[in-house]
Design a protein around this motif. Structure first.
Motif: not given
Length: 275
Positions: A81-90, A104-111, A224-234
């Protein structure tokens, strides 16, 4: 033979929408599809947005974020999984709670902090929440140079300063750090990204700098590309190299859409692989 349930690699993006289609969840899903994984999404924010800028944004109620996560966990087998725009602290806190609750598996945080057109997409008080709650859960964090500067509270103008900042971010609990150096002025025609791995090995990834305004959604697409590759076992290193090549192709082979910061060509890398 009985069909094997949930055998196909599945990926999740928790982010905001982009009505213009070039960034956010729209870019995430396009990237995932082109990398031949099944993309799912939790909508954290909705934007009125085009290539010129962000005209308005609206945050989703936390109850709806919770329900989306529960719905996915009940049916799918998310491998990354990955995160993108999260907006605020809440919302950062809400997303972090769900990521602790569900595997949800390995997490990539795009801040995602600032849009290409200059709109602020992450409230100032949310940066500390990202540090405290999200980074310790992350397999990889992928700030660009401006975002990395916001994290460490100082300008980063040399390669040595970028490397020091990556080590500082790693000390916050995130396993691996990738600082995207597209904004780093090294008086060269190269765009250099720095990657610091959990085992303390590192590398610089350089590629020819392409002069174009058509770079909208670059960070979303890369993560997203990195998350996709991790999901495939890379491995993470394999995912990093694939994502770098994917981005380079997507920027180099432009498509003409919009009047401002145009979107990437999300199918360019697949076309190259087919040739």
């Amino acid at each position: 033979m009985e069909e094997q349930i949930n055998s196909f690699p599945q990926v999740l993006t928790l982010a905001g929408t982009d009505s213009g289609g070039g960034a956010g969840i729209m870019a995430d899903l396009k990237t995932m599809q082109s990398r031949r994984v099944f993309g799912t999404a939790v909508v954290v924010a909705v934007t009125a947005q085009n290539t010129i800028g962000v005209q308005r944004s609206m945050m989703m109620p936390t109850e709806m974020i919770d329900e989306q996560c529960a719905s996915l966990a009940a049916d799918f087998e998310i491998k990354a999984c990955k995160t993108g725009m999260l907006g605020d602290a809440v919302r950062v806190h809400c997303v972090a709670e769900n990521l602790r609750k569900y595997d949800f598996g390995p997490l990539i945080v795009d801040p995602v902090m600032i849009a290409k057109g200059g709109a602020q997409l992450l409230a100032d008080d949310a940066i500390q929440t990202v540090k405290d709650e999200l980074l310790p859960l992350a397999t990889l964090v992928t700030p660009n140079l401006v975002e990395a500067e916001r994290f460490v509270g100082r300008k980063l103008q040399t390669k040595a300063e970028v490397q020091a900042a990556a080590h500082e971010l790693q000390q916050l609990g995130v396993q691996n750090v990738m600082i995207k150096g597209g904004h780093l002025d090294l008086a060269t025609n190269e765009a250099a990204d720095y990657v610091l791995f959990a085992d303390h090995t590192d590398l610089w990834l350089s590629s020819p700098r392409i002069k174009t305004k058509r770079t909208h959604g670059t960070g979303d697409t890369l993560s997203s590309c990195m998350a996709a590759e991790l999901a495939k076992g890379a491995t993470l290193k394999e995912a990093v190299y694939t994502a770098k090549a994917y981005i380079q192709a997507a920027i180099a082979n432009t498509i003409q859409v919009g009047h401002g910061h145009g979107p990437l060509n999300h199918w360019a890398y697949a076309d190259q692989q087919a040739d």
